[in-house]
Write a protein that holds these residues in place. Structure first.
Motif, PDB file in Angstrom:
ATOM      1  N   ASN A   1      13.617   4.995   2.629  1.00  0.00           N
ATOM      2  CA  ASN A   1      13.685   4.132   1.445  1.00  0.00           C
ATOM      3  C   ASN A   1      12.307   4.176   0.799  1.00  0.00           C
ATOM      4  N   ALA A   2      12.152   5.037  -0.194  1.00  0.00           N
ATOM      5  CA  ALA A   2      10.859   5.248  -0.835  1.00  0.00           C
ATOM      6  C   ALA A   2      10.767   4.416  -2.102  1.00  0.00           C
ATOM      7  N   GLY A   3       9.817   3.481  -2.126  1.00  0.00           N
ATOM      8  CA  GLY A   3       9.583   2.656  -3.291  1.00  0.00           C
ATOM      9  C   GLY A   3       8.319   3.070  -4.010  1.00  0.00           C
ATOM     10  N   SER A   4       7.905   2.240  -4.973  1.00  0.00           N
ATOM     11  CA  SER A   4       6.739   2.584  -5.775  1.00  0.00           C
ATOM     12  C   SER A   4       5.455   2.550  -4.959  1.00  0.00           C
ATOM     13  N   SER A   5       5.371   1.644  -3.977  1.00  0.00           N
ATOM     14  CA  SER A   5       4.127   1.505  -3.220  1.00  0.00           C
ATOM     15  C   SER A   5       4.350   1.526  -1.720  1.00  0.00           C
ATOM     16  N   SER A   6       5.560   1.859  -1.285  1.00  0.00           N
ATOM     17  CA  SER A   6       5.839   1.857   0.150  1.00  0.00           C
ATOM     18  C   SER A   6       6.918   2.869   0.489  1.00  0.00           C
ATOM     19  N   ILE A   7       6.963   3.254   1.752  1.00  0.00           N
ATOM     20  CA  ILE A   7       8.041   4.068   2.305  1.00  0.00           C
ATOM     21  C   ILE A   7       8.515   3.371   3.577  1.00  0.00           C
ATOM     22  N   LYS A   8       9.796   3.055   3.630  1.00  0.00           N
ATOM     23  CA  LYS A   8      10.377   2.463   4.826  1.00  0.00           C
ATOM     24  C   LYS A   8      11.280   3.490   5.495  1.00  0.00           C
ATOM     25  N   VAL A   9      11.212   3.566   6.814  1.00  0.00           N
ATOM     26  CA  VAL A   9      12.061   4.495   7.545  1.00  0.00           C
ATOM     27  C   VAL A   9      12.723   3.780   8.716  1.00  0.00           C
TER      28      VAL A   9
ATOM     29  N   GLY B   1       9.854   1.756  10.731  1.00  0.00           N
ATOM     30  CA  GLY B   1       8.471   1.879  10.348  1.00  0.00           C
ATOM     31  C   GLY B   1       8.319   1.857   8.845  1.00  0.00           C
ATOM     32  N   GLN B   2       7.095   1.659   8.399  1.00  0.00           N
ATOM     33  CA  GLN B   2       6.835   1.729   6.972  1.00  0.00           C
ATOM     34  C   GLN B   2       5.362   2.024   6.735  1.00  0.00           C
ATOM     35  N   VAL B   3       5.136   2.656   5.597  1.00  0.00           N
ATOM     36  CA  VAL B   3       3.781   2.778   5.072  1.00  0.00           C
ATOM     37  C   VAL B   3       3.726   1.901   3.836  1.00  0.00           C
ATOM     38  N   GLU B   4       2.835   0.910   3.850  1.00  0.00           N
ATOM     39  CA  GLU B   4       2.668  -0.004   2.733  1.00  0.00           C
ATOM     40  C   GLU B   4       1.409   0.337   1.964  1.00  0.00           C
ATOM     41  N   ALA B   5       1.371  -0.135   0.711  1.00  0.00           N
ATOM     42  CA  ALA B   5       0.186   0.006  -0.145  1.00  0.00           C
ATOM     43  C   ALA B   5      -0.225   1.466  -0.308  1.00  0.00           C
ATOM     44  N   LEU B   6       0.768   2.339  -0.617  1.00  0.00           N
ATOM     45  CA  LEU B   6       0.436   3.734  -0.896  1.00  0.00           C
ATOM     46  C   LEU B   6      -0.641   3.802  -1.981  1.00  0.00           C
ATOM     47  N   GLY B   7      -1.605   4.672  -1.757  1.00  0.00           N
ATOM     48  CA  GLY B   7      -2.748   4.747  -2.651  1.00  0.00           C
ATOM     49  C   GLY B   7      -4.019   4.909  -1.839  1.00  0.00           C
ATOM     50  N   PRO B   8      -5.089   4.238  -2.235  1.00  0.00           N
ATOM     51  CA  PRO B   8      -6.372   4.467  -1.557  1.00  0.00           C
ATOM     52  C   PRO B   8      -6.507   3.806  -0.195  1.00  0.00           C
TER      53      PRO B   8
END
Length: 390
Positions: free
Chosen positions: A8-16, A31-38
């Motif tokens: 589930n790929a959003g504007s600032s996160s990816i949830k798996v 799992g998830q990656v939050e705050a995609l960016g720097p």
């Protein structure tokens, strides 16, 4: 046994989600990656334990790579046989999950203007997964698909018919959540599932859906994910004359888009935060006013959908606010006693599964959109390569 990965790929996160492939997929990790960016952050949850790691700069491809690496020890050498993707918009014709092909991906890309905050990022996740898992079956589950088949009066706008034929219609969203809730009702409350039910999916994005015998007949979201309820940063219901006025004042389409999608809703009303938890904890009058507007619109939308259904047999709350914000439920339902809706205060405060004290059941059911995606991937996997689940 092989595995299914949900994405589930959003504007600032990816949830798996990581699932053992089976007729009913078994979740093994999230799992998830939050705050995609720097300054991105990686979270993994398995067996009730959660770990958080700061990972620094990451875009969608890098974020997915870090998630895949973090999940590798849990895979124990088992292959990812299918990847299930949440895709927000499927257009007027797609009414269920689809195996992703290059032509379908190109078509879905043309729908990005209809869901500008979501669709491009969903498709970025698809492309990253295709590169990471080139041999896996890639499956799309669509938020709009659950609402296909609405009665025409709930699907159209009062525009010349050529616009409806060109795809300008009420699509509805949050379909994966509503699909899951409809299934839970069918299993746990079959008598209610057979009747007239309103489901309120309340979170940073918020909408309501009217179900009749488990099928969507009306939704508060329409052509875009802007309509209906006010949301964290999205405006909700708005007189289109306001947009014409803003254009006349010299605002560009890009500026209006940013205003309606990113600067309005709870954030704009309060001037404090988009987060309902922050607003409920605040003593600021602006916070209270933002909550009051949200609950007023919630009551109004419930009343409108009850009219669309011709009555009401049950109300379900789900989503982060719907499941956890007892004051929001209480404020909205204080207006709806005429529908037979009454709260048990103690049960509501405890976020209990059943919170009603009146004749119409009021339920709190946690949603699970990832499971709906995993089920779609499992079905496609069994159809395309049955031996991969052995």
């Amino acid at each position: 046994m092989s595995l299914i990965l949900t994405l589930n790929a959003g504007s600032s996160s990816i949830k798996v989600g990581l699932y053992a492939a089976a007729d009913e997929p078994r979740e093994e990790a999230r799992g998830q990656v939050e705050a995609l960016g720097p300054a991105a952050r990686l979270e993994i949850e398995t067996g009730g334990e959660r770990t958080v790691t700061e990972i620094g700069p990451a875009d969608h491809a890098a974020g997915l790579a870090r998630l895949v690496a973090a999940l590798a020890p849990l895979r124990a050498g088992r292959p990812i046989a299918a990847v299930g993707h949440r895709i927000v918009h499927g257009g007027p014709d797609i009414d269920g999950p689809r195996v992703l092909t290059p032509d379908l991906i190109d078509h879905l890309d043309t729908l990005s203007p209809l869901a500008p905050l979501h669709q491009p990022h969903n498709l970025s996740g698809v492309r990253a997964a295709l590169a990471e898992f080139p041999d896996a079956v890639q499956v799309a589950a669509f938020d709009t698909a659950f609402h296909r088949g609405h009665p025409w009066v709930n699907d159209t706008f009062a525009l010349p018919r050529r616009f409806y034929a060109a795809g300008v219609r009420r699509y509805g969203f949050h379909g994966l959540s509503y699909d899951y809730i409809a299934g839970r009702l069918a299993t746990d409350h079959p008598d209610l599932a057979a009747g007239r039910v309103i489901v309120a999916h309340l979170g940073n994005g918020a909408s309501l859906c009217a179900l009749e015998a488990g099928r969507s007949v009306a939704s508060t979201m329409g052509f875009s994910a802007l309509d209906g309820m006010p949301m964290g940063t999205r405006v909700g219901q708005l007189d289109p004359g306001v947009v014409l006025y803003l254009m006349g004042q010299g605002m560009t389409a890009a500026e209006i888009t940013r205003l309606l999608y990113s600067e309005s809703g709870l954030k704009g009303l309060s001037g404090i935060s988009h987060d309902m938890r922050v607003l409920l904890a605040s003593d600021a009058p602006e916070a209270a006013e933002a909550v009051a507007y949200f609950t007023f619109r919630l009551a109004r939308e419930i009343g409108g959908l009850a009219a669309a259904l011709g009555g009401l047999d049950a109300l379900v709350f789900t989503g982060g606010i719907g499941e956890h914000a007892a004051p929001v439920r209480a404020q909205a339902l204080a207006r709806l006693g005429f529908l037979g809706l009454a709260l048990d205060p103690a049960a509501n405060a405890a976020n209990a599964p059943a919170i009603h004290a009146g004749p119409v059941p009021i339920l709190v059911i946690p949603t699970d959109e990832e499971r709906i995606i995993a089920r779609a991937a499992a079905r496609a996997l069994l159809t395309s390569a049955p031996d991969q689940t052995k």
